[in-house]
Motif scaffolding. Structure first.
Motif, PDB file in Angstrom:
ATOM      1  N   GLU A   1      38.605  36.271  33.017  1.00  0.00           N
ATOM      2  CA  GLU A   1      37.411  35.879  33.154  1.00  0.00           C
ATOM      3  C   GLU A   1      36.905  36.617  32.006  1.00  0.00           C
ATOM      4  OE1 GLU A   1      33.821  38.361  35.300  1.00  0.00           O
ATOM      5  OE2 GLU A   1      36.021  38.569  36.034  1.00  0.00           O
ATOM      6  N   TYR A   2      37.660  37.234  30.310  1.00  0.00           N
ATOM      7  CA  TYR A   2      36.567  37.686  29.313  1.00  0.00           C
ATOM      8  C   TYR A   2      37.572  36.845  28.342  1.00  0.00           C
ATOM      9  CZ  TYR A   2      34.515  41.719  31.869  1.00  0.00           C
ATOM     10  OH  TYR A   2      33.480  42.057  32.164  1.00  0.00           O
ATOM     11  N   GLY A   3      38.382  35.792  28.456  1.00  0.00           N
ATOM     12  CA  GLY A   3      39.141  34.712  27.452  1.00  0.00           C
ATOM     13  C   GLY A   3      40.272  35.358  27.805  1.00  0.00           C
ATOM     14  N   GLY A   4      41.298  36.527  28.018  1.00  0.00           N
ATOM     15  CA  GLY A   4      42.641  37.021  27.801  1.00  0.00           C
ATOM     16  C   GLY A   4      43.330  36.352  28.638  1.00  0.00           C
ATOM     17  N   ASP A   5      44.427  37.093  28.619  1.00  0.00           N
ATOM     18  CA  ASP A   5      45.568  36.560  30.186  1.00  0.00           C
ATOM     19  C   ASP A   5      45.906  37.707  30.908  1.00  0.00           C
ATOM     20  OD1 ASP A   5      46.944  38.176  28.349  1.00  0.00           O
ATOM     21  OD2 ASP A   5      48.047  36.316  27.782  1.00  0.00           O
ATOM     22  N   THR A   6      45.366  37.863  31.022  1.00  0.00           N
ATOM     23  CA  THR A   6      45.690  39.350  32.453  1.00  0.00           C
ATOM     24  C   THR A   6      45.173  38.961  33.459  1.00  0.00           C
ATOM     25  OG1 THR A   6      46.039  40.928  30.624  1.00  0.00           O
ATOM     26  CG2 THR A   6      46.168  42.001  32.685  1.00  0.00           C
ATOM     27  N   VAL A   7      45.982  39.278  34.335  1.00  0.00           N
ATOM     28  CA  VAL A   7      45.134  38.846  36.101  1.00  0.00           C
ATOM     29  C   VAL A   7      44.545  40.163  36.144  1.00  0.00           C
ATOM     30  CG1 VAL A   7      45.780  38.084  38.036  1.00  0.00           C
ATOM     31  CG2 VAL A   7      46.515  37.039  36.390  1.00  0.00           C
ATOM     32  N   CYS A   8      43.529  40.192  37.052  1.00  0.00           N
ATOM     33  CA  CYS A   8      42.383  40.711  37.066  1.00  0.00           C
ATOM     34  C   CYS A   8      41.953  40.620  39.263  1.00  0.00           C
ATOM     35  CB  CYS A   8      41.548  41.839  36.735  1.00  0.00           C
ATOM     36  SG  CYS A   8      40.314  42.540  37.675  1.00  0.00           S
ATOM     37  N   VAL A   9      42.677  40.973  39.791  1.00  0.00           N
ATOM     38  CA  VAL A   9      42.065  41.001  41.340  1.00  0.00           C
ATOM     39  C   VAL A   9      41.915  42.582  42.100  1.00  0.00           C
ATOM     40  CG1 VAL A   9      43.464  40.517  42.968  1.00  0.00           C
ATOM     41  CG2 VAL A   9      44.516  40.205  41.306  1.00  0.00           C
ATOM     42  N   PRO A  10      40.649  41.920  42.265  1.00  0.00           N
ATOM     43  CA  PRO A  10      39.376  43.264  42.674  1.00  0.00           C
ATOM     44  C   PRO A  10      39.916  43.481  44.859  1.00  0.00           C
ATOM     45  CG  PRO A  10      38.273  40.948  41.980  1.00  0.00           C
ATOM     46  CD  PRO A  10      40.016  40.983  41.866  1.00  0.00           C
ATOM     47  N   ILE A  11      39.938  44.744  44.782  1.00  0.00           N
ATOM     48  CA  ILE A  11      40.835  44.490  46.235  1.00  0.00           C
ATOM     49  C   ILE A  11      39.751  45.942  46.387  1.00  0.00           C
ATOM     50  CG2 ILE A  11      43.179  44.564  44.894  1.00  0.00           C
ATOM     51  CD1 ILE A  11      43.827  47.114  45.429  1.00  0.00           C
ATOM     52  N   SER A  12      40.081  46.004  48.054  1.00  0.00           N
ATOM     53  CA  SER A  12      39.587  47.378  48.718  1.00  0.00           C
ATOM     54  C   SER A  12      41.247  47.450  49.617  1.00  0.00           C
ATOM     55  CB  SER A  12      38.763  47.389  49.474  1.00  0.00           C
ATOM     56  OG  SER A  12      38.715  48.289  50.148  1.00  0.00           O
ATOM     57  N   ALA A  13      42.317  49.101  49.031  1.00  0.00           N
ATOM     58  CA  ALA A  13      42.692  49.222  50.032  1.00  0.00           C
ATOM     59  C   ALA A  13      42.539  49.755  51.024  1.00  0.00           C
ATOM     60  CB  ALA A  13      44.228  50.373  49.042  1.00  0.00           C
ATOM     61  N   ARG A  14      40.968  50.159  51.208  1.00  0.00           N
ATOM     62  CA  ARG A  14      40.676  50.775  52.458  1.00  0.00           C
ATOM     63  C   ARG A  14      40.455  49.978  53.626  1.00  0.00           C
ATOM     64  NH1 ARG A  14      36.907  55.874  53.063  1.00  0.00           N
ATOM     65  NH2 ARG A  14      39.008  56.579  52.005  1.00  0.00           N
ATOM     66  N   ARG A  15      39.664  48.219  52.873  1.00  0.00           N
ATOM     67  CA  ARG A  15      39.303  47.684  53.967  1.00  0.00           C
ATOM     68  C   ARG A  15      40.241  46.614  54.325  1.00  0.00           C
ATOM     69  NH1 ARG A  15      32.931  47.592  52.763  1.00  0.00           N
ATOM     70  NH2 ARG A  15      32.247  49.189  53.538  1.00  0.00           N
ATOM     71  N   GLY A  16      40.900  46.666  53.174  1.00  0.00           N
ATOM     72  CA  GLY A  16      41.760  45.548  52.952  1.00  0.00           C
ATOM     73  C   GLY A  16      41.470  44.379  52.776  1.00  0.00           C
ATOM     74  N   GLU A  17      40.937  44.356  51.787  1.00  0.00           N
ATOM     75  CA  GLU A  17      40.165  43.214  51.007  1.00  0.00           C
ATOM     76  C   GLU A  17      41.808  42.797  50.087  1.00  0.00           C
ATOM     77  OE1 GLU A  17      35.294  44.541  52.066  1.00  0.00           O
ATOM     78  OE2 GLU A  17      35.785  43.598  50.213  1.00  0.00           O
ATOM     79  N   GLY A  18      41.251  41.800  49.466  1.00  0.00           N
ATOM     80  CA  GLY A  18      41.814  41.073  47.764  1.00  0.00           C
ATOM     81  C   GLY A  18      43.293  41.928  47.735  1.00  0.00           C
ATOM     82  N   ILE A  19      44.366  41.991  49.528  1.00  0.00           N
ATOM     83  CA  ILE A  19      45.282  42.205  49.003  1.00  0.00           C
ATOM     84  C   ILE A  19      46.542  41.101  49.089  1.00  0.00           C
ATOM     85  CG2 ILE A  19      47.508  43.545  50.350  1.00  0.00           C
ATOM     86  CD1 ILE A  19      45.288  44.821  49.248  1.00  0.00           C
ATOM     87  N   ASP A  20      46.133  39.472  49.892  1.00  0.00           N
ATOM     88  CA  ASP A  20      46.300  38.374  50.372  1.00  0.00           C
ATOM     89  C   ASP A  20      46.376  37.958  48.957  1.00  0.00           C
ATOM     90  OD1 ASP A  20      47.760  38.469  52.836  1.00  0.00           O
ATOM     91  OD2 ASP A  20      45.939  37.430  53.665  1.00  0.00           O
ATOM     92  N   GLU A  21      45.767  38.006  47.676  1.00  0.00           N
ATOM     93  CA  GLU A  21      45.425  37.807  46.659  1.00  0.00           C
ATOM     94  C   GLU A  21      46.407  38.335  45.751  1.00  0.00           C
ATOM     95  OE1 GLU A  21      41.063  36.907  45.659  1.00  0.00           O
ATOM     96  OE2 GLU A  21      41.988  35.752  43.375  1.00  0.00           O
ATOM     97  N   LEU A  22      46.578  39.220  45.643  1.00  0.00           N
ATOM     98  CA  LEU A  22      47.365  40.508  45.129  1.00  0.00           C
ATOM     99  C   LEU A  22      48.337  39.666  44.835  1.00  0.00           C
ATOM    100  CD1 LEU A  22      47.593  43.069  42.702  1.00  0.00           C
ATOM    101  CD2 LEU A  22      47.601  44.147  44.256  1.00  0.00           C
ATOM    102  N   LEU A  23      49.111  39.661  46.297  1.00  0.00           N
ATOM    103  CA  LEU A  23      50.468  39.028  46.695  1.00  0.00           C
ATOM    104  C   LEU A  23      50.649  37.489  45.861  1.00  0.00           C
ATOM    105  CD1 LEU A  23      50.706  40.766  50.287  1.00  0.00           C
ATOM    106  CD2 LEU A  23      51.545  41.561  48.328  1.00  0.00           C
ATOM    107  N   ASP A  24      49.713  37.118  46.246  1.00  0.00           N
ATOM    108  CA  ASP A  24      50.058  35.832  45.922  1.00  0.00           C
ATOM    109  C   ASP A  24      50.455  35.806  43.923  1.00  0.00           C
ATOM    110  OD1 ASP A  24      49.967  34.699  47.753  1.00  0.00           O
ATOM    111  OD2 ASP A  24      47.777  33.704  47.702  1.00  0.00           O
ATOM    112  N   TYR A  25      49.383  36.251  43.242  1.00  0.00           N
ATOM    113  CA  TYR A  25      49.886  36.416  41.812  1.00  0.00           C
ATOM    114  C   TYR A  25      50.840  37.377  41.769  1.00  0.00           C
ATOM    115  CZ  TYR A  25      45.204  34.928  40.639  1.00  0.00           C
ATOM    116  OH  TYR A  25      43.912  34.227  39.967  1.00  0.00           O
ATOM    117  N   ILE A  26      51.672  38.151  42.367  1.00  0.00           N
ATOM    118  CA  ILE A  26      52.921  38.852  42.223  1.00  0.00           C
ATOM    119  C   ILE A  26      53.303  37.978  42.385  1.00  0.00           C
ATOM    120  CG2 ILE A  26      54.154  40.178  42.864  1.00  0.00           C
ATOM    121  CD1 ILE A  26      52.226  42.107  44.269  1.00  0.00           C
ATOM    122  N   LEU A  27      53.703  37.014  43.053  1.00  0.00           N
ATOM    123  CA  LEU A  27      55.004  36.121  43.703  1.00  0.00           C
ATOM    124  C   LEU A  27      54.768  34.797  42.222  1.00  0.00           C
ATOM    125  CD1 LEU A  27      54.062  35.219  46.994  1.00  0.00           C
ATOM    126  CD2 LEU A  27      56.366  36.447  46.238  1.00  0.00           C
TER     127      LEU A  27
END
Ligand code: GTP
Ligand code: MG
Length: 359
Positions: A201-227
């Protein structure tokens, strides 16, 4: 041995030589050694020290190399939600297909996402991981740095990033706890940029995924990035050879004796295999997967707990399958001798012990 002498390499059969020397010997034997990929990550390149025995086997890997699950290490500052993240991933990805549920808590798990496996290692101030980290994060292919959005970049966040960088392991930022009222994702992104981790988002190359481990938000996206990152890295190993791996953790259990959690890295670990771990020789007498289910064999990147070592091995030590019992015993003896001669004088502190004391 003659070939090793010819190259003026002073090494016995169980001694570690580097890839360069190993490939000289392999070439002399008529093999064409090659590194599995061109990535800079030593774990992916298999560029960790090989014993002469292993180097010989490595030279025959060739067409046996297959894509293996990525080993993903979860790192970050205390209480930022590493274990919660793993729990959430396991709940959504493991529980469904596997009746019986989770019976063990070994800090190493494998899940399946869209038919692809991912191996996770948790690092809760984990002695085992301290040892591994000190060895240059050799076992991990991808590092997830968990940063709590309310707390921001903290000392152990920086330390984790430093370790991943030193090992040239790609980093994915999991910006956790975005459900909290005082979460401030922008501040965290800014802090990351200040230490040279510039997100996309800031022009770099590191992926940043907003998540909530408690609510399960962003988890699928994180897993997709890992793959995705795993695919780019092209992580391979040869399942058709005597296995090698690393001890993640080990303990003495009342009824079953020494139990070791092993991450298999090369080859396939099988029931009945003769094994050597540092100065300890043994045999795989029972093997369980991360859900406590008895299994007969374990392919590369599989975490398993095994019984059959007469003593509790050190976390971080390498496990090697040998062709027979005699070889295992010889290697164990040689290693015991080596360790005895290398033993440090009292009062001297190694980096490893320092790290352990800091935990
Ligand atoms: P260590 O292993 O001690 O380093 O901690 P950790 O990083 O594993 O943190 P852990 O998962 O134990 O979580 C610490 C606390 O944060 C717990 O009370 C969790 O319930 C809480 N927590 C974790 N993830 C979230 C989240 O997404 N939102 C909120 N609100 N709380 C969270
Ligand atoms: Mg934890």
């Amino acid at each position: 041995r003659d070939l090793i002498n010819k190259h003026a390499i002073f090494a016995s059969i169980n001694q570690v030589v580097d890839y360069e020397k190993a490939s000289l010997v392999a070439t002399d034997l008529g093999f064409e050694p090659s590194l599995s990929t061109m990535t800079e990550n030593p774990a992916v390149r298999g560029e960790r020290p090989l014993s002469a025995n292993e180097a010989m086997m490595a030279s025959r890997d060739g067409e046996n190399m297959v894509t293996i699950p990525p080993v993903v290490t979860i790192m970050g500052h205390v209480d930022h939600g590493k274990t919660s993240l793993l729990d959430t991933i396991r709940k959504t990805k493991v529980a469904a297909g596997e009746a019986g549920g989770i019976t063990q808590h070994i800090g190493a798990y494998q899940v399946e996402v869209n038919g692809k496996k991912i191996t996770f290692l948790d690092t809760p101030g984990h002695e085992a991981f301290t040892a591994m980290r000190a060895r240059g994060a050799q076992v991990t292919h991808i590092a997830i740095i968990v940063v709590a959005a309310d707390d921001g970049v903290m000392p152990q966040t920086r330390e984790a990033i430093d370790h991943a960088r030193a090992a040239k392991v790609p980093i994915i930022i999991a910006l956790n706890k975005i459900d909290k009222a005082n979460a401030n994702p922008d501040r965290v992104k800014q802090q990351l940029a200040e230490i040279g981790v510039v997100i996309e988002e800031y022009g770099g190359d590191t992926v940043c995924v907003p998540i909530s481990a408690r609510r399960g938000e962003g988890i699928d996206e994180l897993l997709d990035y890992i793959l995705l990152v795993a695919e780019v890295q092209d992580i391979k190993a040869n399942p058709n050879r005597l296995a090698t791996g690393v001890i993640i953790e080990a303990r003495l259990e009342k009824n079953s004796g020494a139990t070791a959690t092993v991450l298999v890295q090369q080859g396939t670990l099988k029931m009945g295999d003769n094994i050597v771990v540092g100065p300890i020789a043994g045999k795989v007498r029972a093997m369980f997967n991360d859900r406590g289910k008895r299994i007969q064999k374990a392919a590369p990147s599989t975490p398993v707990s095994i019984l059959g070592l007469p003593e509790v091995p050190n976390a971080g030590d390498r496990l090697e399958v040998t062709p027979d019992e005699r070889t295992a015993k010889q290697q164990a003896e040689a290693e015991a001798e080596k360790r005895a001669t290398e033993a440090m004088p009292l009062g001297q502190v190694s980096l490893d012990t320092l790290y352990m004391q800091m935990q």
